[in-house]
Design an enzyme around this catalytic site. Structure first.
Site, PDB file in Angstrom:
ATOM      1  N   ARG A   1      46.099  56.260  40.790  1.00 43.85           N
ATOM      2  CA  ARG A   1      45.298  54.598  41.033  1.00 43.85           C
ATOM      3  C   ARG A   1      43.864  55.020  40.598  1.00 43.85           C
ATOM      4  O   ARG A   1      43.361  53.988  40.130  1.00 43.85           O
ATOM      5  CB  ARG A   1      45.427  54.322  42.598  1.00 43.85           C
ATOM      6  CG  ARG A   1      44.665  53.269  43.001  1.00 43.85           C
ATOM      7  CD  ARG A   1      44.642  52.536  44.349  1.00 43.85           C
ATOM      8  NE  ARG A   1      45.175  53.762  45.375  1.00 43.85           N
ATOM      9  CZ  ARG A   1      44.388  54.588  45.944  1.00 43.85           C
ATOM     10  NH1 ARG A   1      43.052  54.683  45.561  1.00 43.85           N
ATOM     11  NH2 ARG A   1      44.966  55.242  46.827  1.00 43.85           N
TER      12      ARG A   1
ATOM     13  N   TYR B   1      39.517  28.111  33.671  1.00 44.26           N
ATOM     14  CA  TYR B   1      41.055  28.362  34.070  1.00 44.26           C
ATOM     15  C   TYR B   1      41.361  27.969  35.560  1.00 44.26           C
ATOM     16  O   TYR B   1      40.466  28.305  36.339  1.00 44.26           O
ATOM     17  CB  TYR B   1      41.241  30.053  33.738  1.00 44.26           C
ATOM     18  CG  TYR B   1      42.540  30.311  34.077  1.00 44.26           C
ATOM     19  CD1 TYR B   1      43.766  29.765  33.218  1.00 44.26           C
ATOM     20  CD2 TYR B   1      42.957  31.046  35.060  1.00 44.26           C
ATOM     21  CE1 TYR B   1      45.097  30.236  33.485  1.00 44.26           C
ATOM     22  CE2 TYR B   1      44.295  31.650  35.444  1.00 44.26           C
ATOM     23  CZ  TYR B   1      45.355  30.994  34.492  1.00 44.26           C
ATOM     24  OH  TYR B   1      46.626  31.492  35.015  1.00 44.26           O
TER      25      TYR B   1
ATOM     26  N   ASP C   1      34.520  34.664  30.448  1.00 40.27           N
ATOM     27  CA  ASP C   1      35.939  35.108  30.188  1.00 40.27           C
ATOM     28  C   ASP C   1      36.587  34.621  28.652  1.00 40.27           C
ATOM     29  O   ASP C   1      36.409  33.547  28.327  1.00 40.27           O
ATOM     30  CB  ASP C   1      36.826  33.854  31.242  1.00 40.27           C
ATOM     31  CG  ASP C   1      38.410  34.077  30.923  1.00 40.27           C
ATOM     32  OD1 ASP C   1      38.804  34.699  30.039  1.00 40.27           O
ATOM     33  OD2 ASP C   1      39.156  33.652  31.936  1.00 40.27           O
TER      34      ASP C   1
ATOM     35  N   LYS D   1      47.645  37.600  27.453  1.00 42.12           N
ATOM     36  CA  LYS D   1      47.214  36.785  26.046  1.00 42.12           C
ATOM     37  C   LYS D   1      47.283  37.390  24.781  1.00 42.12           C
ATOM     38  O   LYS D   1      47.930  38.115  24.399  1.00 42.12           O
ATOM     39  CB  LYS D   1      46.143  35.783  26.401  1.00 42.12           C
ATOM     40  CG  LYS D   1      46.224  34.966  27.956  1.00 42.12           C
ATOM     41  CD  LYS D   1      47.403  34.431  28.434  1.00 42.12           C
ATOM     42  CE  LYS D   1      47.640  34.100  29.806  1.00 42.12           C
ATOM     43  NZ  LYS D   1      46.208  33.551  30.486  1.00 42.12           N
TER      44      LYS D   1
HETATM   45  C1  LIG Z   1      45.990  33.368  31.696  1.00 47.38           C
HETATM   46  C2  LIG Z   1      44.382  33.185  32.046  1.00 47.38           C
HETATM   47  C3  LIG Z   1      43.720  33.962  33.182  1.00 47.38           C
HETATM   48  C4  LIG Z   1      44.355  34.736  34.043  1.00 47.38           C
HETATM   49  O1  LIG Z   1      45.250  35.602  33.671  1.00 47.38           O
HETATM   50  P1  LIG Z   1      46.647  36.425  34.175  1.00 47.38           P
HETATM   51  O2  LIG Z   1      46.723  37.608  33.637  1.00 47.38           O
HETATM   52  O3  LIG Z   1      47.505  35.464  34.252  1.00 47.38           O
HETATM   53  O4  LIG Z   1      46.186  36.570  35.583  1.00 47.38           O
HETATM   54  C5  LIG Z   1      42.333  33.800  33.134  1.00 47.38           C
HETATM   55  N1  LIG Z   1      41.645  33.277  32.353  1.00 47.38           N
HETATM   56  C6  LIG Z   1      42.345  32.653  31.171  1.00 47.38           C
HETATM   57  C7  LIG Z   1      41.202  31.880  30.432  1.00 47.38           C
HETATM   58  C8  LIG Z   1      43.438  32.492  31.202  1.00 47.38           C
HETATM   59  O5  LIG Z   1      44.172  31.932  30.110  1.00 47.38           O
END
Ligand SMILES: *Cc1c(COP(=O)(O)O)cnc(C)c1O
Length: 392
Positions: free
Chosen positions: A52, A104, A177, A202
């Site tokens: 962990r 998001y 982000d 993504k």
């Molecule tokens: C999908 C997404 C998230 C969240 O991520 P997860 O891996 O689904 O928890 C945060 N910010 C953006 C811009 C996203 O497209």
């Protein structure tokens, strides 16, 4: 591995965070052990004690992302959402945050339904540059932004935001982000941000088979605080997922470049179509933020995401999105395969209509995540779906 300061993105993507093991394996094995032998009490044989806290596959992936984001430190989490939660949770009680408005959905939900219950209040604005001086208070500790935004693909000048924030109070953290840009298009840490976060689900993993999050920073104190929380909270990815995400990352430059080149052609086709009302694509010179894209994105590339309004309202949007052959109707983005969705009834369905429309999310808006299939086939798919959706 002797990486050099001058090594470029593709070289770092392949080699950063990779090590040759005792067998000479060119690709590191998946290290499933939860615990590591010590030679005497509190004297681990190597760098690891308990999985962990840290493990080889996660550490390799974290080092690779840090290298691609031009950061010293990387930390991986079990999802992009867990990454966001840890960053926001690192703020003391009674803190205030400012966030870009069309953030998001899950990030908005965390700020307004979780962080507020832990004594962190957030103000949202769709015009950060203008509103920051008014919104920043004595207890403001963090400014959060996303670029390009989802799904209307507005681009924010990260350097300018960082300058405004740091002039008011240099201790306020600027968090970006960077999921939609990926480290290939934009490196927020070089533009003054303190922390860059990703949903590696993504573009970074890029194969729609891992949910994972990651952040990078150059600030040692921030890193130590967030690493403490990574271990204390324990929202960590498995060795297997870390290994898969690291494998995915090695082709990030090829995938994102191809997706952006194909997306440009698709955006041009949509712009020229009499069946389309408007196209949002940051790589088109007609995009309102194109001057920022030219400064902020590699080779002024617009990325792989497009959104557009189709003529014929919600009905045409529904028809279009069930008429494509290659674009699959599904949420998420950033994978090798092309996807499409209708935000008003899918990803953004929970937002009241007036709020949605105020940020450009109309019932007739379609979002495309352009994959790396042959672009001629993708163009044909879009043409045929436009015909099918608007046929009388
Ligand atoms: C999908 C997404 C998230 C969240 O991520 P997860 O891996 O689904 O928890 C945060 N910010 C953006 C811009 C996203 O497209």
């Amino acid at each position: 591995m002797g990486l050099r300061e001058s090594d470029k993105f593709g070289t770092l993507a392949i080699h950063a965070g990779t090590h040759i093991d005792i067998h000479g394996s060119v690709i590191e094995p998946i290290s499933l052990s939860t615990t590591y032998k010590q030679s005497s009490p509190a004297e681990p044989l190597g760098a690891y004690e308990y999985s962990r806290s840290s493990n080889p596959n996660r550490k390799n992936f974290e080092d690779a992302v840090a290298a691609l984001e031009k950061g010293k430190y990387g930390l991986a989490f079990s999802s992009g959402s867990a990454t966001t939660a840890i960053v926001v949770q690192s703020l003391p009680q009674g803190s205030h945050a400012v966030s870009i408005g069309d953030v998001y959905g899950g990030t908005h939900r965390y700020f307004t339904q979780v962080a507020n219950n832990h004594g962190v209040d957030t103000d949202f604005t769709n015009n950060l540059i203008e509103d920051l001086p008014k919104l920043i208070k004595d207890n403001t500790k963090l400014v959060w932004l996303e670029s390009p935004t989802n799904p209307t693909l507005k681009v924010t000048d990260i350097k300018l935001v960082s300058e405004i924030v740091k002039t008011i109070n240099k201790d306020i953290l600027v968090v970006v982000d960077n999921t939609f840009s990926s480290p290939y298009l934009c490196n927020p840490l070089t533009l003054g941000a303190d922390i860059v976060v990703h949903s590696a689900t993504k573009y970074i993993n890029g194969h729609s088979d891992v949910v994972l999050g990651v952040l990078a920073t150059n600030n040692e104190a921030i890193y130590e605080r967030l690493q403490f929380l990574q271990n204390a909270v324990g929202a960590i990815p498995s060795p297997f997922d870390s290994w898969l995400a690291h494998r995915g990352l090695k082709t990030l430059h090829l995938r994102v470049r191809q997706a952006a080149l194909s997306a440009t052609k698709i955006a041009e086709l949509l712009s020229a179509s009499d069946k389309v009302i408007a196209v949002n694509y940051p790589g088109l010179p007609t995009h309102p933020d194109y001057e920022i894209v030219k400064k902020q994105h590699r080779d002024a590339l617009g990325g792989g995401m497009i959104s557009f309004r189709i003529k014929g309202g919600a009905e045409a949007a529904a028809k279009f999105s069930s008429s494509t052959r290659l674009f699959t109707l599904a949420e998420s983005l950033g994978g090798i395969e092309s996807l499409l969705e209708v935000p008003a009834v899918m990803t953004h369905g929970g937002i009241p209509k007036e709020h949605r429309e105020a940020s450009g999310v109309y019932d007739d808006l379609i979002r495309l995540s352009v994959g790396i299939e042959d672009v001629d086939d993708l163009l044909q798919d879009i043409k045929e779906a436009l015909e099918a959706a608007t046929a009388k």
